[in-house]
Design an enzyme around this catalytic site. Structure first.
Site, PDB file in Angstrom:
ATOM      1  N   SER A   1     -14.987 -66.020  53.903  1.00 45.01           N
ATOM      2  CA  SER A   1     -15.049 -67.495  54.058  1.00 45.01           C
ATOM      3  C   SER A   1     -15.463 -67.949  52.549  1.00 45.01           C
ATOM      4  CB  SER A   1     -16.261 -68.032  54.925  1.00 45.01           C
ATOM      5  OG  SER A   1     -16.056 -67.293  56.131  1.00 45.01           O
TER       6      SER A   1
ATOM      7  N   HIS B   1      -7.884 -66.781  55.771  1.00 43.67           N
ATOM      8  CA  HIS B   1      -9.184 -67.307  56.174  1.00 43.67           C
ATOM      9  C   HIS B   1      -8.619 -68.280  57.597  1.00 43.67           C
ATOM     10  CE1 HIS B   1     -12.383 -70.283  56.133  1.00 43.67           C
ATOM     11  NE2 HIS B   1     -12.984 -69.125  56.560  1.00 43.67           N
TER      12      HIS B   1
ATOM     13  N   GLU C   1      -6.238 -70.613  55.816  1.00 37.72           N
ATOM     14  CA  GLU C   1      -6.083 -70.771  54.202  1.00 37.72           C
ATOM     15  C   GLU C   1      -5.437 -69.418  53.898  1.00 37.72           C
ATOM     16  OE1 GLU C   1      -9.401 -73.002  52.068  1.00 37.72           O
ATOM     17  OE2 GLU C   1     -10.099 -71.856  53.863  1.00 37.72           O
TER      18      GLU C   1
ATOM     19  N   ASN D   1     -14.347 -74.181  53.479  1.00 35.64           N
ATOM     20  CA  ASN D   1     -15.813 -74.271  53.185  1.00 35.64           C
ATOM     21  C   ASN D   1     -16.481 -75.010  52.012  1.00 35.64           C
ATOM     22  OD1 ASN D   1     -17.084 -72.435  55.401  1.00 35.64           O
ATOM     23  ND2 ASN D   1     -15.221 -71.126  54.644  1.00 35.64           N
TER      24      ASN D   1
END
Ligand code: NAD
Length: 472
Positions: A158, A179, A191, A229
């Site tokens: 992450s 991700h 991602e 994130n």
């Protein structure tokens, strides 16, 4: 204003927002993940995926693969976790109790393996183990020699920069961040994070692969927290801070949901796992110390064992911890018990009480997210500003009816956003308008200026579009 007029203008604002979302999705459908001449790199076929780590994310990612007919081999250090994996994967796929056909397909496509070599022979090996640099790099050291020459290696990290994870690999060109967003079955965004040495072939292959399993991939540059994130961090950490300032859990959740967020920040913390958020938060705090600190409340909740749904208790209590979704324990008694326990954990860290209106809470959760989006743009981490809105909607549950995070900010206008940040300036650098926001406020500019077509347009690319005050 005449009420009819108000209804009409609200509808048209929402219609335009939804039209923007349709364009974002169409643009993403066409995007190969590469720009200019490199667009024509041919992706490699991925017929099998080896998944390392059968926890919350590993099983959810495995479910997405088998559901799309791909062969999966999954492994975990913990034999109990591994033996429970087929059942969990079937339950995620079925969204409850699986029927006979689902179980049959899973039995045909899914293999559990106690040993790594069975995983290493897959076309794509995806690591989804604990979020620590040490554990991941040790695993890659053991794994790389076992991979077949054509195989790709990806991490579901992450927050840890891909370049850092790739540093000890003999072949970093085939390594990439991949991700997924939790819950994987509800959030299509993925991602694809390029490390400094990731090849175009690896990127093109992972973009095509993400689409093959029903996802929306966005390709971005490396950096701590990538995009999702970085945007999520202020949403979660402002909620923790609000609790320390005396806002109630209910008021925080309600303010987020009333705005249209799919989940309030405290429920989201429980879903992700407070331990995972803490690990990621420490990495972000080290990268951005001027504006991110690990919340003492997060540390205290983890120490108290209230790490979220997977443990049966976090900010809320869950009757069946092993379920990945489903309701938390509800009813006045259950809710107030959880609230009382959390209040005791908050008490030693409580700060002078502030009064918070519902609107004030909403803006406290969302405006810092807009600021972080401007920092991501200033750092040139995304290929196109519209990827931020796609990520907010399809990765974080931002309401589609508001068009996306930047689209929403545009409907307010940069000057208004700056003014609305004024009351939050007491919180320090994290709520200071960024140079980009200030520039747009001065020039009456918009984030979406020059970005109306569905053709992917890179920030600072040679398309002639220079929507940013700091574009090269
Ligand atoms: P988790 O704790 O649920 O699962 C991790 C699993 O990895 C555990 O079952 C553990 O036994 C296993 N493991 C640890 N070391 C191992 C090794 N060397 N070999 C094999 N298995 C090993 O964690 P999670 O929430 O599934 O997170 C996994 C990764 O996904 C982390 O990098 C996390 O940052 C990332 N991620 C998490 C979320 C989320 O919402 N939880 C979202 C996106 C990405």
């Amino acid at each position: 204003m005449h009420p009819d007029h108000k209804t009409r203008s609200t509808t048209s604002l929402e219609d335009r927002a939804l039209q923007n979302v349709r364009l974002l999705v169409e643009r993403n459908r066409q995007d190969t993940g590469l720009d200019g001449d490199r667009e024509h790199v041919t992706p490699r076929p991925i017929r099998s995926a080896g998944i390392i780590g059968a926890g919350l994310m590993g099983t959810s990612i495995a479910a997405a693969h088998v559901k799309h007919g791909l062969r999966v081999v999954i492994t975990d250090l913990d034999p109990r976790v591994l033996s429970a994996a087929p059942h969990r994967i079937a339950a995620i796929w079925a969204g409850g109790t699986p029927d006979v056909e689902t179980k049959r397909v899973i039995a045909r496509l899914l293999e559990t393996a106690a040993e790594q070599p069975a995983v290493a022979c897959c076309d794509l090996v995806l690591e989804s183990i604990v979020e620590t640099f040490g554990a991941k790099s040790k695993l890659y050291g053991q794994l790389e020699g076992q991979l077949s020459p054509e195989a790709l290696l990806a991490s579901n990290t992450s927050t840890i920069p891909i370049g850092r994870l790739a540093a000890s690999l003999a072949d970093p060109a085939r390594f990439c961040g991949f991700h997924f967003c939790h819950p994987v079955h509800e959030r299509p965004l993925v991602e694809v994070i390029r490390g400094p040495k990731t090849s175009d072939q690896t990127v093109a292959t992972l973009v095509a692969h993400a689409k093959a399993i029903g996802k929306m991939p966005i390709v971005m540059q490396d950096g701590p927290g990538f995009l999702v994130n970085r945007l999520l961090a202020p949403y979660l950490s402002e909620a923790l801070d609000l609790l320390l300032e005396g806002a109630s859990m209910r008021a925080i959740e309600q303010a987020a949901v009333d705005f249209g967020m799919a989940k309030g920040p405290l429920r989201l913390l429980d879903e992700i796992g407070l331990d995972t958020v803490l690990q990621g938060g420490l990495i972000l705090a080290a990268a951005f110390p001027e504006r991110i600190t690990a919340s003492p409340l997060l540390v205290a909740m983890v120490k108290a064992g209230r790490i979220g749904r997977k443990a049966g208790a976090g900010f809320f209590s869950y009757p069946s911890p092993d379920q990945l979704s489903g309701p938390e324990a509800t009813g006045t008694a259950a809710e107030s018990t959880a609230e009382q326990i959390v209040a005791k954990i908050v008490a030693p860290w409580a700060r002078p009480r502030q009064s918070h209106t519902p609107h004030g809470i909403t803006m406290r959760l969302l405006l810092p997210m807009v600021l972080e989006a401007t920092r991501v743009l200033e750092d040139n981490k995304v290929r196109d500003p519209r990827d931020i809105d796609l990520a907010a909607i399809f990765g974080l549950g931002f309401p589609a009816s508001r068009g996306g995070l930047l689209w929403w900010a545009d409907t307010l206008g940069a000057r208004r956003v700056s003014e609305m940040l004024e009351p939050l300036r007491r919180l320090g650098p994290r709520t200071e308008p960024t140079p980009m926001l200030q520039g747009l406020a001065r020039s009456h500019g918009h984030f979406y200026q020059g970005l109306s077509s569905t053709t992917p347009t890179r920030v600072g690319a040679t398309s002639g579009v220079k929507p940013w005050p700091n574009s090269p």
